[in-house]
Design a protein around this motif. Structure first.
Motif, PDB file in Angstrom:
ATOM      1  N   SER A 137       0.854  -1.197   0.000  1.00 34.96           N
ATOM      2  CA  SER A 137       0.000   0.000   0.000  1.00 34.96           C
ATOM      3  C   SER A 137       0.888   1.245   0.000  1.00 34.96           C
ATOM      4  O   SER A 137       2.107   1.144   0.136  1.00 34.96           O
ATOM      5  CB  SER A 137      -0.918   0.008   1.222  1.00 34.96           C
ATOM      6  OG  SER A 137      -0.153   0.082   2.407  1.00 34.96           O
ATOM      7  N   VAL A 138       0.260   2.402  -0.127  1.00 32.69           N
ATOM      8  CA  VAL A 138       1.010   3.658  -0.084  1.00 32.69           C
ATOM      9  C   VAL A 138       1.231   4.021   1.387  1.00 32.69           C
ATOM     10  O   VAL A 138       0.257   4.217   2.122  1.00 32.69           O
ATOM     11  CB  VAL A 138       0.260   4.810  -0.792  1.00 32.69           C
ATOM     12  CG1 VAL A 138       1.068   6.100  -0.715  1.00 32.69           C
ATOM     13  CG2 VAL A 138      -0.055   4.465  -2.234  1.00 32.69           C
ATOM     14  N   PRO A 139       2.477   4.100   1.829  1.00 30.44           N
ATOM     15  CA  PRO A 139       2.727   4.493   3.220  1.00 30.44           C
ATOM     16  C   PRO A 139       2.332   5.953   3.441  1.00 30.44           C
ATOM     17  O   PRO A 139       2.487   6.783   2.551  1.00 30.44           O
ATOM     18  CB  PRO A 139       4.245   4.337   3.373  1.00 30.44           C
ATOM     19  CG  PRO A 139       4.720   3.617   2.173  1.00 30.44           C
ATOM     20  CD  PRO A 139       3.705   3.824   1.103  1.00 30.44           C
ATOM     21  N   LYS A 140       1.851   6.252   4.620  1.00 26.90           N
ATOM     22  CA  LYS A 140       1.478   7.639   4.929  1.00 26.90           C
ATOM     23  C   LYS A 140       2.690   8.471   5.330  1.00 26.90           C
ATOM     24  O   LYS A 140       2.627   9.698   5.282  1.00 26.90           O
ATOM     25  CB  LYS A 140       0.414   7.679   6.008  1.00 26.90           C
ATOM     26  CG  LYS A 140      -0.928   7.188   5.475  1.00 26.90           C
ATOM     27  CD  LYS A 140      -2.049   7.672   6.329  1.00 26.90           C
ATOM     28  CE  LYS A 140      -3.367   7.322   5.666  1.00 26.90           C
ATOM     29  NZ  LYS A 140      -4.493   7.822   6.399  1.00 26.90           N
ATOM     30  N   VAL A 141       3.778   7.811   5.725  1.00 24.74           N
ATOM     31  CA  VAL A 141       5.014   8.524   6.069  1.00 24.74           C
ATOM     32  C   VAL A 141       6.165   7.839   5.342  1.00 24.74           C
ATOM     33  O   VAL A 141       6.401   6.647   5.520  1.00 24.74           O
ATOM     34  CB  VAL A 141       5.264   8.528   7.595  1.00 24.74           C
ATOM     35  CG1 VAL A 141       6.544   9.291   7.928  1.00 24.74           C
ATOM     36  CG2 VAL A 141       4.077   9.123   8.349  1.00 24.74           C
ATOM     37  N   ILE A 142       6.869   8.624   4.526  1.00 31.65           N
ATOM     38  CA  ILE A 142       7.991   8.106   3.751  1.00 31.65           C
ATOM     39  C   ILE A 142       9.246   8.896   4.116  1.00 31.65           C
ATOM     40  O   ILE A 142       9.264  10.123   4.012  1.00 31.65           O
ATOM     41  CB  ILE A 142       7.727   8.239   2.234  1.00 31.65           C
ATOM     42  CG1 ILE A 142       6.497   7.431   1.832  1.00 31.65           C
ATOM     43  CG2 ILE A 142       8.968   7.809   1.431  1.00 31.65           C
ATOM     44  CD1 ILE A 142       6.020   7.678   0.410  1.00 31.65           C
ATOM     45  N   VAL A 143      10.272   8.178   4.543  1.00 28.73           N
ATOM     46  CA  VAL A 143      11.559   8.796   4.824  1.00 28.73           C
ATOM     47  C   VAL A 143      12.420   8.598   3.584  1.00 28.73           C
ATOM     48  O   VAL A 143      12.722   7.473   3.198  1.00 28.73           O
ATOM     49  CB  VAL A 143      12.229   8.169   6.072  1.00 28.73           C
ATOM     50  CG1 VAL A 143      13.644   8.698   6.249  1.00 28.73           C
ATOM     51  CG2 VAL A 143      11.393   8.430   7.308  1.00 28.73           C
TER      52      VAL A 143
END
Length: 180
Positions: A137-143
């Motif tokens: 899925s699309v992560p809500k927080v991306i580092v």
């Protein structure tokens, strides 16, 4: 109310909320910060509103110079448009300076193929599509760990800009508590 006006109003509300945050200036990277918000049926960069010139800081104070507008950020619009291809509810995103966030998806730009780097807008799409392949899925927080000539940072995604700003502030407050 017209959907475009609604998007612009919510985006301004979010930008104002962010610049009032006491630690906003320390979250702004060299490339500056932007918040993007797409129309529900967005298909192009011109369907995504952002802050022209981005949010910046000087002397410890965060500010922006122009009102939100559609087509104002190619970079953040591409991120949101790609996220929406996988999850229509993720219509907003924000970028901030790198700080330690637990449980976030980490993207290593050094693994990005040359053709993606060279293609205009390729990196934003590659970050999202790689995250979806790896996590489902699309992560809500991306580092974003950055790379040579690419500043590291954090992308926070959500359904709307106020949610994205509140999530960012919450993450930063958690980080500040762990530093004490």
């Amino acid at each position: 109310m017209d959907e475009r006006i609604k998007v612009l109003k919510e985006l301004k509300q979010a930008a104002d909320l962010f610049i009032k945050y006491e630690s906003a200036a320390e979250l702004i990277p060299e490339i500056r910060t932007n918040i993007a918000y797409a129309l529900p049926d967005a298909r192009s960069v011109n369907d995504v509103a952002a802050i022209p010139g981005r949010i910046t800081q000087a002397f410890g104070k965060a500010f922006y110079c122009m009102e939100p507008a559609f087509g104002a950020s190619d970079h953040m619009a591409r991120l949101v448009l790609t996220a929406m291809r996988y999850d229509k509810t993720l219509r907003s995103a924000m970028n901030v300076k790198l700080f330690e966030v637990e449980g976030a998806y980490r993207f290593d730009r050094s693994k990005e193929p040359e053709e993606s780097r060279e293609k205009e807008g390729g990196t934003m799409g590659f970050i999202i599509s790689t995250a979806v392949k790896e996590t489902g899925s699309v992560p809500k927080v991306i580092v974003d760990m950055g790379d040579w000539g690419k500043e590291p940072g954090i992308y926070v995604l959500g359904s709307g800009p106020v949610e994205v700003v509140k999530t960012t502030i919450e993450l930063h407050e958690r980080f500040k508590k762990t530093k004490r």
